[in-house]
Design an enzyme around this catalytic site. Structure first.
Site, mmCIF file in Angstrom:
data_model
loop_
_atom_site.group_PDB
_atom_site.id
_atom_site.type_symbol
_atom_site.label_atom_id
_atom_site.label_comp_id
_atom_site.label_asym_id
_atom_site.label_seq_id
_atom_site.Cartn_x
_atom_site.Cartn_y
_atom_site.Cartn_z
ATOM 1 N N ASP A 11 1.082 -14.481 -40.222
ATOM 2 C CA ASP A 11 0.211 -13.519 -40.023
ATOM 3 C C ASP A 11 -1.157 -13.886 -40.152
ATOM 4 O OD1 ASP A 11 -1.130 -11.053 -40.404
ATOM 5 O OD2 ASP A 11 0.020 -10.600 -41.979
ATOM 6 N N LYS A 73 -11.687 -11.212 -37.880
ATOM 7 C CA LYS A 73 -10.651 -10.840 -36.691
ATOM 8 C C LYS A 73 -11.032 -9.549 -35.943
ATOM 9 C CE LYS A 73 -5.571 -9.441 -36.991
ATOM 10 N NZ LYS A 73 -4.529 -9.168 -37.810
ATOM 11 N N GLU A 174 2.320 -7.112 -34.459
ATOM 12 C CA GLU A 174 2.602 -7.200 -35.940
ATOM 13 C C GLU A 174 3.561 -6.031 -36.297
ATOM 14 O OE1 GLU A 174 -1.270 -6.659 -37.365
ATOM 15 O OE2 GLU A 174 -2.022 -8.432 -37.054
ATOM 16 N N ASP A 196 2.285 -0.441 -40.096
ATOM 17 C CA ASP A 196 1.939 -1.895 -40.595
ATOM 18 C C ASP A 196 0.615 -1.253 -41.004
ATOM 19 O OD1 ASP A 196 0.589 -4.086 -40.884
ATOM 20 O OD2 ASP A 196 0.207 -4.681 -38.905
#
Length: 203
Positions: A11, A73, A174, A196
Site C-alpha cells: 500500500d 502521492k 485500494e 477506504d
C-alpha cells in the site's frame, strides 16, 4: 527485475506505506526498521546532504520543511500547470517545480527529482525491509492505488516500481484490495461494502 521469488503486497500511501506477504496461508505485515507496521511516505535531504526515507525523514519535517517531501502521492502523474498542483504548491513547504515533460517534480538541494523517483525511494525501502525479513531477495509486488487514478498515474506507479527494482505484477484499486483481503480464506458468499479511509484519499 526478475519474475521469481515471493510477491509482496504494498500500500503506497499518501501518509504512510505498508507491505505484507502471505506465509502459510496467512498474511503478515512487514515492520519498519524502527519496529512499526508502516513506513512514513516521506523523503528528506538531511543536514549531511544525504537522502533519507521514512521515520528519519519524518523526524526532520519541523526542523527542515523545505527539504522534506511528504504527500507526494497527490502529485504523481499530474501536469505541473494543473490547478491541483498549483494549489498544493501554495500549501506545501517543499519546492514543487516543473519536470522535463511538463509534469510536476520536486527539488531537493540542487537536484530535481521526478515523482516516480520519489515514490521509488519509498518502494526501495519497503523492498529492502521485505528482503531482510523474508531472508531472500524480493523483486515482485502488487501495489495498490486510489480508485480514481488514471492510466497516466498508474503507469507512473509501475515506473516507480521498476526504478526501485520491483516487477509490478499488478496494480489494484485500494478498496478492491480491502474487499479481497476481507474475503480471503473465509468462503464467504455475501455482499460487502468497503470504505477506504485513507490519509489522502477517501475511496
Amino acid at each position: 527485475p526478475k519474475r521469481e521469488g515471493p510477491i509482496i503486497g504494498i500500500d503506497l500511501g499518501t501518509t504512510n506505506s505498508c507491505a505484507a506477504f502471505v506465509r502459510n496461508g496467512k498474511p503478515e505485515v512487514l515492520r519498519s526498521r524502527e519496529g512499526y507496521n508502516t513506513v512514513p511516505s516521506i523523503i528528506a535531504l538531511n543536514a549531511r546532504g544525504k537522502l533519507v526515507v521514512g521515520h528519519p525523514a519524518k523526524a526532520q519535517m519541523l526542523t527542515n520543511p523545505r527539504q522534506t517531501v511528504y504527500g507526494s502521492k497527490r502529485l504523481v502523474g499530474r501536469a505541473y500547470q494543473s490547478q491541483l498542483v498549483q494549489d498544493i504548491r501554495n500549501r506545501f513547504h517543499y519546492d514543487i517545480c516543473e519536470g522535463r515533460s511538463g509534469e510536476a517534480a520536486v527539488r531537493l538541494g540542487d537536484q530535481v527529482y521526478s515523482l516516480q523517483q520519489i515514490s521509488a525511494l519509498v518502494l526501495r525501502e519497503v523492498r529492502e525491509l521485505a528482503s531482510n525479513q523474508l531472508g531472500q531477495p524480493v523483486s515482485r509486488a502488487v501495489i495498490t492505488v486510489p480508485a480514481f487514478y488514471n492510466d497516466n498515474q498508474r503507469q507512473a506507479v509501475r515506473e516507480a516500481g521498476r526504478l526501485s527494482g520491483l516487477h509490478v505484477e499488478r496494480i489494484l484499486n485500494e478498496p478492491t484490495a480491502a474487499a479481497l483481503a476481507y474475503a480471503y480464506g473465509r468462503k464467504l458468499d455475501q455482499r460487502v461494502l468497503v470504505y477506504d479511509l485513507g490519509g489522502g484519499t477517501f475511496d
